[in-house]
Design an enzyme around this catalytic site. Structure first.
Site, PDB file in Angstrom:
ATOM      1  N   HIS A 106       0.815  -1.220   0.000  1.00  0.00           N
ATOM      2  CA  HIS A 106       0.000   0.000   0.000  1.00  0.00           C
ATOM      3  C   HIS A 106       0.849   1.271   0.000  1.00  0.00           C
ATOM      4  O   HIS A 106       0.348   2.345  -0.329  1.00  0.00           O
ATOM      5  CB  HIS A 106      -0.999   0.001   1.176  1.00  0.00           C
ATOM      6  CG  HIS A 106      -0.410   0.293   2.512  1.00  0.00           C
ATOM      7  ND1 HIS A 106      -0.176  -0.687   3.447  1.00  0.00           N
ATOM      8  CD2 HIS A 106      -0.044   1.453   3.096  1.00  0.00           C
ATOM      9  CE1 HIS A 106       0.303  -0.139   4.546  1.00  0.00           C
ATOM     10  NE2 HIS A 106       0.411   1.161   4.354  1.00  0.00           N
ATOM     11  N   ASP A 135      -0.174  -7.541   1.252  1.00  0.00           N
ATOM     12  CA  ASP A 135       0.349  -6.184   1.441  1.00  0.00           C
ATOM     13  C   ASP A 135       1.868  -6.143   1.536  1.00  0.00           C
ATOM     14  O   ASP A 135       2.436  -5.383   2.309  1.00  0.00           O
ATOM     15  CB  ASP A 135      -0.273  -5.526   2.677  1.00  0.00           C
ATOM     16  CG  ASP A 135      -0.169  -4.004   2.640  1.00  0.00           C
ATOM     17  OD1 ASP A 135       0.164  -3.455   1.565  1.00  0.00           O
ATOM     18  OD2 ASP A 135      -0.398  -3.359   3.684  1.00  0.00           O
ATOM     19  N   GLY A 212       3.426   7.062   7.700  1.00  0.00           N
ATOM     20  CA  GLY A 212       4.804   7.111   7.221  1.00  0.00           C
ATOM     21  C   GLY A 212       5.649   5.966   7.740  1.00  0.00           C
ATOM     22  O   GLY A 212       6.718   5.675   7.209  1.00  0.00           O
ATOM     23  N   SER A 214       4.668   2.814   7.697  1.00  0.00           N
ATOM     24  CA  SER A 214       4.381   1.595   6.935  1.00  0.00           C
ATOM     25  C   SER A 214       5.591   1.135   6.147  1.00  0.00           C
ATOM     26  O   SER A 214       6.244   1.930   5.451  1.00  0.00           O
ATOM     27  CB  SER A 214       3.217   1.833   5.969  1.00  0.00           C
ATOM     28  OG  SER A 214       1.993   1.637   6.598  1.00  0.00           O
ATOM     29  N   LEU A 269      -9.027 -22.773  -2.399  1.00  0.00           N
ATOM     30  CA  LEU A 269     -10.157 -23.648  -2.105  1.00  0.00           C
ATOM     31  C   LEU A 269     -11.047 -23.818  -3.327  1.00  0.00           C
ATOM     32  O   LEU A 269     -11.462 -24.930  -3.659  1.00  0.00           O
ATOM     33  CB  LEU A 269     -10.967 -23.100  -0.940  1.00  0.00           C
ATOM     34  CG  LEU A 269     -12.212 -23.880  -0.521  1.00  0.00           C
ATOM     35  CD1 LEU A 269     -11.829 -25.279  -0.027  1.00  0.00           C
ATOM     36  CD2 LEU A 269     -12.988 -23.126   0.560  1.00  0.00           C
ATOM     37  N   GLY A 270     -11.396 -22.723  -3.991  1.00  0.00           N
ATOM     38  CA  GLY A 270     -12.218 -22.798  -5.189  1.00  0.00           C
ATOM     39  C   GLY A 270     -13.699 -22.639  -4.949  1.00  0.00           C
ATOM     40  O   GLY A 270     -14.511 -23.006  -5.801  1.00  0.00           O
TER      41      GLY A 270
END
Length: 361
Positions: A106, A135, A212, A214, A269-270
């Site tokens: 992000h 992320d 800031g 992150s 899993l689907g």
């Protein structure tokens, strides 16, 4: 005035056309709440002295004397500041002396140009790979001999353990805050432009994490990297003493896949599900309290091969209660492709338990 608890990725806000996307991302994260763990990665290179970070003082690993000073002196040279062309700022961590940097997706999402401040120098960075669903992103700058951080492990962390958060809160480079691990093992989900994503087994800390931070480092008393600072829970937009970091075992596993393969493989899993709330179950007088109702099953997927079909409602995975779509996501992501999981579901009034061998995507 009432306030709303908000779960926020901690980069400096982007300006201009992308502001709306960031606000929407934060609001959805606040509504859904925010977590993962796996194997460590052996490719990390120990930190080396370079002209970029010359110091006449030896780096001392003495956790009994001036602990925080020594930890900061050891780890800070490996933490960088990031600025993007869309006005966002954040942090990153040098994980390889040949210019590889670990950060949050992000922080650099939507950016076409990224600048990295390492030591006293500024470099243009290229994106090696991103994984929005965890992320995590890896960047590269064209310089060698950088001070790569020493990797620790997030496998055996304990509540009360000393930690230091390093990064660029509010654009203030090379900043440090000290605290403890205040919680472990929390999992949270959110939605982004590419669908549902999740933070698994997050490290919770009271070390101040602000916009800031992150992508910055969470280190232990030996200045070893144990997490990537990512989220805070707040009513004000700034630190309220509850911050979260992605466990480093998970982050480095994702980074290694991005560096070696350019993509990440996740368990699959689907089955497409939506939340069947307790209120809905009570209204229709169903034999379960809540669950994840299957609305579609991919042909020949693991779920299909195990007998799951649209109309079924999943209520347990590996013995753990499933009360929402997000619970299914977290339960599956805590596994690896090839793992066999036990799925309990209702088909009408009939309760069925089956085993599903997870695929990969």
């Amino acid at each position: 005035m009432d306030t709303m608890e908000s779960l926020q990725p901690q980069q400096q806000p982007k300006r201009g056309l992308h502001t709306g996307r960031i606000i929407a991302f934060v609001l959805v994260a606040a509504l859904l709440g925010g977590i993962v763990g796996a194997g460590t990665m052996a490719f990390l290179i120990p930190r080396t002295e370079t002209a970029l970070f010359d110091s006449d003082e030896p780096l001392v690993r003495d956790t009994d004397t001036e602990l925080s000073v020594n930890v900061a002196r050891i780890a800070l040279p490996s933490v960088v500041s990031l600025t993007t062309d869309v006005g966002g700022t954040g942090s990153g961590v040098i994980i390889d002396a040949d210019g590889y940097i670990l950060t949050n997706n992000h922080v650099i999402d939507g950016a076409r140009a990224i600048e990295v401040v390492a030591g006293s120098n500024t470099y243009d960075a290229t994106i090696v790979g991103t994984d929005p669903s965890t992320d995590i992103a890896v960047l590269h700058i064209g310089v060698t001999g950088l001070p790569a951080i020493e990797a620790g492990s997030s496998a055996n962390l304990e509540v009360g353990q000393y930690v230091m958060a390093l990064g660029s809160p509010f654009g203030l480079e090379k900043s440090a805050s000290v605290g403890i691990i205040s919680g472990i093992g929390q999992s949270k989900t959110f939605w982004n432009d590419e669908g549902i994503a999740g933070y698994l087994n997050l490290i919770q800390t009271d070390a101040a994490i602000n916009p800031g931070n992150s992508g910055g480092a969470l280190v232990d008393a030996e200045a070893r990297l144990i997490g990537i600072n990512t989220l805070i829970t707040t009513t004000s937009g700034s630190s309220a003493g509850v911050g979260f970091a992605i466990p480093i075992d998970t982050a480095l596993d994702i980074a290694k896949q991005l560096m070696e393969e350019g993509r990440v493989t996740h368990p699959y899993l689907g089955a497409m599900t939506h939340t069947f709330t307790a209120a809905m179950a009570a209204f229709f007088e169903l034999p379960f309290e809540a669950g994840a109702h299957i609305i579609d099953v991919t042909q020949d997927s693991p779920a299909y091969e195990a007998g799951l079909r649209p109309g079924d409602t999943i209520v347990k995975i590996d013995g753990k209660d499933i009360a929402s779509n997000e619970d299914v996501f977290i339960a599956i992501r805590l596994h690896s492709p090839g793992d066999v999981v036990e799925v309990t579901y209702y088909r009408g009034d009939e309760r069925v338990t089956t085993e599903v061998e997870l695929g990969s995507n």
